[in-house]
Design an enzyme around this catalytic site. Structure first.
Site, PDB file in Angstrom:
ATOM      1  N   ARG A 127       0.861  -1.196   0.000  1.00 12.04           N
ATOM      2  CA  ARG A 127       0.000   0.000   0.000  1.00 12.04           C
ATOM      3  C   ARG A 127       0.893   1.241   0.000  1.00 12.04           C
ATOM      4  O   ARG A 127       0.824   2.062   0.906  1.00 12.04           O
ATOM      5  CB  ARG A 127      -0.932  -0.011   1.216  1.00 12.04           C
ATOM      6  CG  ARG A 127      -1.657  -1.321   1.475  1.00 12.04           C
ATOM      7  CD  ARG A 127      -2.598  -1.731   0.364  1.00 12.04           C
ATOM      8  NE  ARG A 127      -3.864  -1.070   0.308  1.00 12.04           N
ATOM      9  CZ  ARG A 127      -4.931  -1.391   1.019  1.00 12.04           C
ATOM     10  NH1 ARG A 127      -4.874  -2.345   1.901  1.00 12.04           N
ATOM     11  NH2 ARG A 127      -6.073  -0.763   0.858  1.00 12.04           N
ATOM     12  N   GLN A 132       0.017   2.770  -5.899  1.00 14.51           N
ATOM     13  CA  GLN A 132      -1.392   3.176  -5.800  1.00 14.51           C
ATOM     14  C   GLN A 132      -2.251   2.753  -6.994  1.00 14.51           C
ATOM     15  O   GLN A 132      -3.375   2.303  -6.828  1.00 14.51           O
ATOM     16  CB  GLN A 132      -1.482   4.690  -5.629  1.00 14.51           C
ATOM     17  CG  GLN A 132      -1.925   5.070  -4.238  1.00 14.51           C
ATOM     18  CD  GLN A 132      -1.819   6.558  -3.981  1.00 14.51           C
ATOM     19  OE1 GLN A 132      -1.554   7.353  -4.892  1.00 14.51           O
ATOM     20  NE2 GLN A 132      -2.013   6.939  -2.742  1.00 14.51           N
ATOM     21  N   ASP A 135      -3.365  -0.836  -6.706  1.00 11.55           N
ATOM     22  CA  ASP A 135      -3.932  -1.236  -5.414  1.00 11.55           C
ATOM     23  C   ASP A 135      -5.393  -1.680  -5.573  1.00 11.55           C
ATOM     24  O   ASP A 135      -6.326  -0.901  -5.392  1.00 11.55           O
ATOM     25  CB  ASP A 135      -3.796  -0.049  -4.450  1.00 11.55           C
ATOM     26  CG  ASP A 135      -4.254  -0.380  -3.048  1.00 11.55           C
ATOM     27  OD1 ASP A 135      -4.785  -1.486  -2.833  1.00 11.55           O
ATOM     28  OD2 ASP A 135      -4.082   0.480  -2.164  1.00 11.55           O
ATOM     29  N   SER A 138      -7.775  -1.434  -2.518  1.00 11.81           N
ATOM     30  CA  SER A 138      -8.417  -0.129  -2.326  1.00 11.81           C
ATOM     31  C   SER A 138      -9.528   0.103  -3.339  1.00 11.81           C
ATOM     32  O   SER A 138     -10.623   0.546  -2.984  1.00 11.81           O
ATOM     33  CB  SER A 138      -7.391   1.007  -2.451  1.00 11.81           C
ATOM     34  OG  SER A 138      -6.556   1.028  -1.329  1.00 11.81           O
TER      35      SER A 138
HETATM   36  P1  NAD Z   1      -8.446  -3.034   6.264  1.00 12.32           P
HETATM   37  O1  NAD Z   1      -9.474  -3.443   5.266  1.00 12.32           O
HETATM   38  O2  NAD Z   1      -7.383  -3.998   6.655  1.00 12.32           O
HETATM   39  O3  NAD Z   1      -9.217  -2.589   7.612  1.00 12.32           O
HETATM   40  C1  NAD Z   1     -10.276  -1.675   7.596  1.00 12.32           C
HETATM   41  C2  NAD Z   1     -10.196  -0.775   8.809  1.00 12.32           C
HETATM   42  O4  NAD Z   1     -10.498  -1.527   9.981  1.00 12.32           O
HETATM   43  C3  NAD Z   1      -8.833  -0.149   9.045  1.00 12.32           C
HETATM   44  O5  NAD Z   1      -8.962   1.250   9.028  1.00 12.32           O
HETATM   45  C4  NAD Z   1      -8.431  -0.673  10.414  1.00 12.32           C
HETATM   46  O6  NAD Z   1      -7.702   0.267  11.163  1.00 12.32           O
HETATM   47  C5  NAD Z   1      -9.784  -0.954  11.043  1.00 12.32           C
HETATM   48  N1  NAD Z   1      -9.740  -1.838  12.212  1.00 12.32           N
HETATM   49  C6  NAD Z   1      -9.021  -2.972  12.397  1.00 12.32           C
HETATM   50  N2  NAD Z   1      -9.265  -3.496  13.618  1.00 12.32           N
HETATM   51  C7  NAD Z   1     -10.174  -2.684  14.219  1.00 12.32           C
HETATM   52  C8  NAD Z   1     -10.827  -2.689  15.492  1.00 12.32           C
HETATM   53  N3  NAD Z   1     -10.591  -3.633  16.379  1.00 12.32           N
HETATM   54  N4  NAD Z   1     -11.687  -1.694  15.756  1.00 12.32           N
HETATM   55  C9  NAD Z   1     -11.933  -0.727  14.839  1.00 12.32           C
HETATM   56  N5  NAD Z   1     -11.359  -0.660  13.634  1.00 12.32           N
HETATM   57  C10 NAD Z   1     -10.483  -1.631  13.323  1.00 12.32           C
HETATM   58  O7  NAD Z   1      -7.732  -1.691   5.859  1.00 12.32           O
HETATM   59  P2  NAD Z   1      -7.713  -0.902   4.471  1.00 12.32           P
HETATM   60  O8  NAD Z   1      -8.940  -0.081   4.404  1.00 12.32           O
HETATM   61  O9  NAD Z   1      -7.441  -1.827   3.371  1.00 12.32           O
HETATM   62  O10 NAD Z   1      -6.453   0.048   4.632  1.00 12.32           O
HETATM   63  C11 NAD Z   1      -5.945   0.379   5.846  1.00 12.32           C
HETATM   64  C12 NAD Z   1      -4.594   1.072   5.762  1.00 12.32           C
HETATM   65  O11 NAD Z   1      -3.925   0.999   4.532  1.00 12.32           O
HETATM   66  C13 NAD Z   1      -4.749   2.511   6.018  1.00 12.32           C
HETATM   67  O12 NAD Z   1      -3.681   2.875   6.834  1.00 12.32           O
HETATM   68  C14 NAD Z   1      -4.593   3.180   4.732  1.00 12.32           C
HETATM   69  O13 NAD Z   1      -4.157   4.504   4.881  1.00 12.32           O
HETATM   70  C15 NAD Z   1      -3.553   2.317   4.152  1.00 12.32           C
HETATM   71  N6  NAD Z   1      -3.566   2.474   2.715  1.00 12.32           N
HETATM   72  C16 NAD Z   1      -2.525   3.130   2.129  1.00 12.32           C
HETATM   73  C17 NAD Z   1      -2.508   3.315   0.774  1.00 12.32           C
HETATM   74  C18 NAD Z   1      -1.382   4.039   0.105  1.00 12.32           C
HETATM   75  O14 NAD Z   1      -0.615   4.695   0.753  1.00 12.32           O
HETATM   76  N7  NAD Z   1      -1.229   3.912  -1.182  1.00 12.32           N
HETATM   77  C19 NAD Z   1      -3.546   2.819  -0.014  1.00 12.32           C
HETATM   78  C20 NAD Z   1      -4.596   2.155   0.627  1.00 12.32           C
HETATM   79  C21 NAD Z   1      -4.610   1.981   1.994  1.00 12.32           C
END
Ligand code: NAD
Length: 384
Positions: A127, A132, A135, A138
């Site tokens: 990520r 990006q 991804d 996402s």
């Molecule tokens: P994910 O699908 O793994 O999880 C979804 C959300 O659930 C996350 O925000 C996580 O913090 C939350 N979560 C986990 N356990 C929890 C709990 N016990 N209680 C409440 N919430 C909880 O995550 P995702 O949406 O695929 O992406 C998460 C991370 O990846 C983020 O930090 C995002 O900024 C990062 N990301 C970065 C990029 C990039 O830089 N290119 C792109 C996509 C995502």
């Protein structure tokens, strides 16, 4: 070199790995693209559209699989009606790019390694900013977050927006989003556009500003442990922290018309955020949409793939929501997968370069070996 697009056979899968526009771009680069007949049908892309974009259509599925140098798919390989697995059909030494769920189903990685397949898993794309455009987690999570709100709105026996009418005033619906990652943020934005009052909760404090910038209130819990792992993902938290978060969110769940849960910890069962007691406290007619249904559910009452009514509360556990919007899901996925292919093809020839961090991270199997330590560990855990 032959690039082939598979027709998905998984029953819930309506997406396709390439759409005609992306085929045309690859053909323009001098690449040969084969599409299994009917591959785009469920996403409303016809064989004629692919042909017009320069692809060759094949009605011989086994031939497509066995001759492809790079096979592109959406869902992990399946078992066919004749009992053969799709992995068996692949040409030894070829490249497979797809969602593979290698942490949830590590046996697939072993099967791919045994067939000498170079497999790139779309779930393992890092990520990072450079990755990006590739991804797919996402791009697809965003579709799921959007659709979850529409499903909830359709199931709610109320309006979403506040309305002042001659027949009286309607208060806005209260929506609580649990997990403010990619899906959660899109759910917040969608619920706000429909006029709801939105609150959101996440254990990663960094999302607070993003939540607020979308016009939602951030429900904050201060935990005394690190909640963020490498890559910005959430960590699994301690039993004590789980108890504290449950105590904090209980009143928000109780007062909401809609709860949408999206919380995940990569490679683990989804965290349990909504207990039976919390559901019992909700108003009859309220709705929960649990986007973690396939990973065990964030809500104790969720049944994956089912809509149930529990104590007057409708609990929806959808499976593969991105597939319910196959046009845009395929368009975005096709962009993700073609961006990744640009790293693998140099001068019309395949070049797997493990010094590229994206290729290195995404490649699960190569040269008969499983390359990813977490997948190896998951495989060992399954074997025990
Ligand atoms: P994910 O699908 O793994 O999880 C979804 C959300 O659930 C996350 O925000 C996580 O913090 C939350 N979560 C986990 N356990 C929890 C709990 N016990 N209680 C409440 N919430 C909880 O995550 P995702 O949406 O695929 O992406 C998460 C991370 O990846 C983020 O930090 C995002 O900024 C990062 N990301 C970065 C990029 C990039 O830089 N290119 C792109 C996509 C995502």
């Amino acid at each position: 070199m032959k690039i082939a697009v598979a027709k998905e056979i998984e029953v819930c899968e309506r997406r396709v790995a390439l759409i005609p526009d992306t085929v045309a771009k690859l053909v323009k680069q001098g690449l040969e693209v084969w599409v299994e007949a009917g591959a785009g049908e469920k996403a409303f892309f016809s064989d004629a559209d692919y042909e017009a974009a320069g692809a060759k259509i094949s009605h011989d599925s086994a031939q497509v699989w066995s001759e492809a140098d790079i096979l592109l798919k959406v869902s992990p390989p399946q078992t066919r009606e004749d009992g053969r697995t799709e992995i068996e059909l692949l040409k030894s030494g070829s490249v497979l790019i797809s969602f593979l769920n290698p942490l949830g189903n590590p046996v697939i990685a072993q099967q791919l390694a045994n067939r000498q397949i170079t497999a790139l898993s779309m779930e393992l794309i890092p990520r990072t900013t450079r990755a990006q455009s590739m991804d797919a987690l996402s791009s697809q999570a965003s579709l799921a977050g959007y659709k979850a709100v529409l499903i909830a709105a359709a199931a709610l026996p109320k309006y979403f927006p506040m309305l002042t009418t001659a027949a009286g005033t309607i208060p806005p619906a209260k929506v609580f989003i649990m997990g403010a990652g990619v899906a959660g943020l899109q759910a917040i934005a969608t619920a706000r556009r429909l006029g709801a009052v939105v609150e959101a909760f996440d254990i990663r404090p960094a999302v607070k500003e993003e939540v607020q910038s979308l016009g939602a209130k951030f429900v904050e819990v201060k935990l005394e442990e690190e909640t963020v792992a490498a890559g910005g993902y959430a960590k699994e938290i301690s039993e004590d922290s789980k108890k504290r978060t449950q105590e904090l969110v209980a009143s928000h769940v109780k007062n909401s018309d809609i709860v949408i849960t999206t919380a995940q910890v990569p490679g683990r069962q989804a965290p349990r955020l909504v207990t039976e007691e919390m559901v019992a406290q909700m108003k009859p007619g309220s709705v929960i949409v649990d986007l973690a249904a396939e990973q065990g559910g964030n809500c104790a009452c969720t049944e994956a793939g089912k809509d149930i009514v529990w104590n007057g509360v409708t609990i929806i556990g959808p499976i593969n929501l991105p597939s319910s919007m196959p046009v845009h899901a395929s368009q975005l996925y096709a962009k993700n997968i073609t961006s990744l292919m640009q790293l693998l093809i140099k001068d019309k020839a395949l070049e797997i370069n493990f010094s590229d961090d994206i290729v290195d991270a995404a490649c699960v199997t190569h040269g008969g070996e499983i390359r990813n330590q977490r997948v190896k560990d998951a495989l060992q855990a399954v074997a025990v």
